[in-house]
Write a protein that holds these residues in place. Structure first.
Motif, PDB file in Angstrom:
ATOM      1  N   MET A   1      22.087   0.463 -17.652  1.00 30.61           N
ATOM      2  CA  MET A   1      22.309  -0.258 -16.430  1.00 30.61           C
ATOM      3  C   MET A   1      23.465   0.390 -15.672  1.00 30.61           C
ATOM      4  N   ARG A   2      23.308   0.467 -14.379  1.00 28.74           N
ATOM      5  CA  ARG A   2      24.325   1.086 -13.531  1.00 28.74           C
ATOM      6  C   ARG A   2      24.516   0.204 -12.305  1.00 28.74           C
ATOM      7  N   ILE A   3      25.765  -0.136 -12.031  1.00 27.34           N
ATOM      8  CA  ILE A   3      26.084  -0.904 -10.830  1.00 27.34           C
ATOM      9  C   ILE A   3      27.032  -0.060  -9.997  1.00 27.34           C
ATOM     10  N   ILE A   4      26.705   0.051  -8.715  1.00 29.58           N
ATOM     11  CA  ILE A   4      27.470   0.908  -7.816  1.00 29.58           C
ATOM     12  C   ILE A   4      27.856   0.111  -6.569  1.00 29.58           C
ATOM     13  N   ALA A   5      29.104   0.254  -6.149  1.00 26.77           N
ATOM     14  CA  ALA A   5      29.568  -0.325  -4.890  1.00 26.77           C
ATOM     15  C   ALA A   5      29.809   0.819  -3.917  1.00 26.77           C
ATOM     16  N   ILE A   6      29.199   0.728  -2.746  1.00 28.94           N
ATOM     17  CA  ILE A   6      29.365   1.736  -1.714  1.00 28.94           C
ATOM     18  C   ILE A   6      30.118   1.083  -0.570  1.00 28.94           C
ATOM     19  N   TYR A   7      31.304   1.615  -0.282  1.00 31.18           N
ATOM     20  CA  TYR A   7      32.098   1.061   0.815  1.00 31.18           C
ATOM     21  C   TYR A   7      33.098   2.084   1.304  1.00 31.18           C
ATOM     22  N   ASN A   8      33.600   1.854   2.502  1.00 32.94           N
ATOM     23  CA  ASN A   8      34.596   2.730   3.111  1.00 32.94           C
ATOM     24  C   ASN A   8      35.973   2.141   2.847  1.00 32.94           C
ATOM     25  N   LYS A   9      36.839   2.896   2.221  1.00 32.65           N
ATOM     26  CA  LYS A   9      38.177   2.413   1.876  1.00 32.65           C
ATOM     27  C   LYS A   9      39.069   2.232   3.097  1.00 32.65           C
ATOM     28  N   GLU A  10      38.648   2.710   4.246  1.00 30.63           N
ATOM     29  CA  GLU A  10      39.423   2.589   5.483  1.00 30.63           C
ATOM     30  C   GLU A  10      38.797   1.589   6.444  1.00 30.63           C
ATOM     31  N   SER A  11      38.114   0.569   5.936  1.00 29.07           N
ATOM     32  CA  SER A  11      37.400  -0.363   6.802  1.00 29.07           C
ATOM     33  C   SER A  11      37.956  -1.780   6.682  1.00 29.07           C
ATOM     34  N   ASP A  50      17.944   3.488   1.102  1.00 31.60           N
ATOM     35  CA  ASP A  50      18.037   2.998   2.475  1.00 31.60           C
ATOM     36  C   ASP A  50      19.308   2.174   2.701  1.00 31.60           C
ATOM     37  N   ILE A  51      20.438   2.759   2.350  1.00 34.12           N
ATOM     38  CA  ILE A  51      21.720   2.065   2.481  1.00 34.12           C
ATOM     39  C   ILE A  51      22.384   2.500   3.782  1.00 34.12           C
ATOM     40  N   VAL A  52      22.511   1.547   4.711  1.00 33.95           N
ATOM     41  CA  VAL A  52      23.122   1.823   6.011  1.00 33.95           C
ATOM     42  C   VAL A  52      24.166   0.773   6.387  1.00 33.95           C
ATOM     43  N   GLU A  53      24.363  -0.219   5.537  1.00 36.88           N
ATOM     44  CA  GLU A  53      25.308  -1.299   5.798  1.00 36.88           C
ATOM     45  C   GLU A  53      26.320  -1.354   4.661  1.00 36.88           C
ATOM     46  N   LEU A  67      17.024  -2.444  -9.015  1.00 33.15           N
ATOM     47  CA  LEU A  67      16.785  -3.795  -9.513  1.00 33.15           C
ATOM     48  C   LEU A  67      17.188  -4.845  -8.488  1.00 33.15           C
ATOM     49  N   HIS A  68      18.306  -4.612  -7.818  1.00 34.00           N
ATOM     50  CA  HIS A  68      18.760  -5.547  -6.785  1.00 34.00           C
ATOM     51  C   HIS A  68      19.750  -4.839  -5.874  1.00 34.00           C
ATOM     52  N   ILE A  69      19.806  -5.309  -4.634  1.00 30.74           N
ATOM     53  CA  ILE A  69      20.744  -4.745  -3.668  1.00 30.74           C
ATOM     54  C   ILE A  69      21.371  -5.881  -2.860  1.00 30.74           C
ATOM     55  N   TRP A  70      22.673  -5.801  -2.671  1.00 24.60           N
ATOM     56  CA  TRP A  70      23.409  -6.746  -1.832  1.00 24.60           C
ATOM     57  C   TRP A  70      24.022  -5.934  -0.703  1.00 24.60           C
ATOM     58  N   LYS A  71      23.676  -6.264   0.534  1.00 22.62           N
ATOM     59  CA  LYS A  71      24.148  -5.500   1.683  1.00 22.62           C
ATOM     60  C   LYS A  71      25.088  -6.332   2.533  1.00 22.62           C
ATOM     61  N   MET A  73      28.489  -8.221   4.212  1.00 26.07           N
ATOM     62  CA  MET A  73      29.273  -9.385   3.851  1.00 26.07           C
ATOM     63  C   MET A  73      28.388 -10.625   3.957  1.00 26.07           C
ATOM     64  N   PRO A  74      28.614 -11.655   3.216  1.00 29.34           N
ATOM     65  CA  PRO A  74      29.661 -11.794   2.212  1.00 29.34           C
ATOM     66  C   PRO A  74      29.303 -11.043   0.932  1.00 29.34           C
ATOM     67  N   ILE A  75      30.332 -10.700   0.208  1.00 35.02           N
ATOM     68  CA  ILE A  75      30.152 -10.025  -1.077  1.00 35.02           C
ATOM     69  C   ILE A  75      29.522 -11.018  -2.051  1.00 35.02           C
ATOM     70  N   PRO A  76      28.621 -10.567  -2.917  1.00 33.61           N
ATOM     71  CA  PRO A  76      27.963 -11.505  -3.841  1.00 33.61           C
ATOM     72  C   PRO A  76      28.941 -12.094  -4.853  1.00 33.61           C
ATOM     73  N   LEU A  77      28.497 -13.138  -5.509  1.00 30.63           N
ATOM     74  CA  LEU A  77      29.293 -13.746  -6.565  1.00 30.63           C
ATOM     75  C   LEU A  77      29.309 -12.848  -7.795  1.00 30.63           C
ATOM     76  N   ILE A  78      30.352 -12.929  -8.572  1.00 33.71           N
ATOM     77  CA  ILE A  78      30.467 -12.123  -9.789  1.00 33.71           C
ATOM     78  C   ILE A  78      29.315 -12.419 -10.733  1.00 33.71           C
ATOM     79  N   ASN A  79      28.916 -13.676 -10.846  1.00 34.17           N
ATOM     80  CA  ASN A  79      27.798 -14.051 -11.728  1.00 34.17           C
ATOM     81  C   ASN A  79      26.479 -13.407 -11.295  1.00 34.17           C
ATOM     82  N   GLU A  80      26.270 -13.288  -9.990  1.00 34.71           N
ATOM     83  CA  GLU A  80      25.037 -12.675  -9.479  1.00 34.71           C
ATOM     84  C   GLU A  80      24.947 -11.217  -9.904  1.00 34.71           C
TER      85      GLU A  80
END
Length: 86
Positions: A1-11, A50-53, A67-71, A73-80
């Protein structure tokens, strides 16, 4: 299993994303991999799923199946997200 967060550190969303990542690791012991959407080596991954957000958090199987994608805000819950750790 692999979970990845894609975000801009200057945003605007960087602080909320980093707080989530810190709390996720503290509660689960699992460190989520982070990627910048502006690094050239991440371009194929962003296109493939298809990650653009941002922020975007994705859960992938060992074979790379989405398996799942959260795009955005808001950021998903830790349990999700932790559900996909198995």
């Amino acid at each position: 299993m692999r979970i990845i967060a894609i975000y801009n550190k200057e945003s605007d969303h960087a602080r909320a994303t980093e707080d989530f990542l810190y709390e996720f690791e503290r509660r689960t012991g699992y460190k989520i991999e982070t990627l910048s959407p502006y690094d050239r080596e991440n371009e194929s991954l962003l296109r493939a799923y298809d990650i653009v957000e941002y922020p975007t958090i994705i859960a992938l199987s060992e074979s790379g199946e989405l398996l799942h994608i959260w795009k955005g805000m808001p950021i998903p819950l830790i349990n999700e997200v932790s559900y996909y750790l198995g």
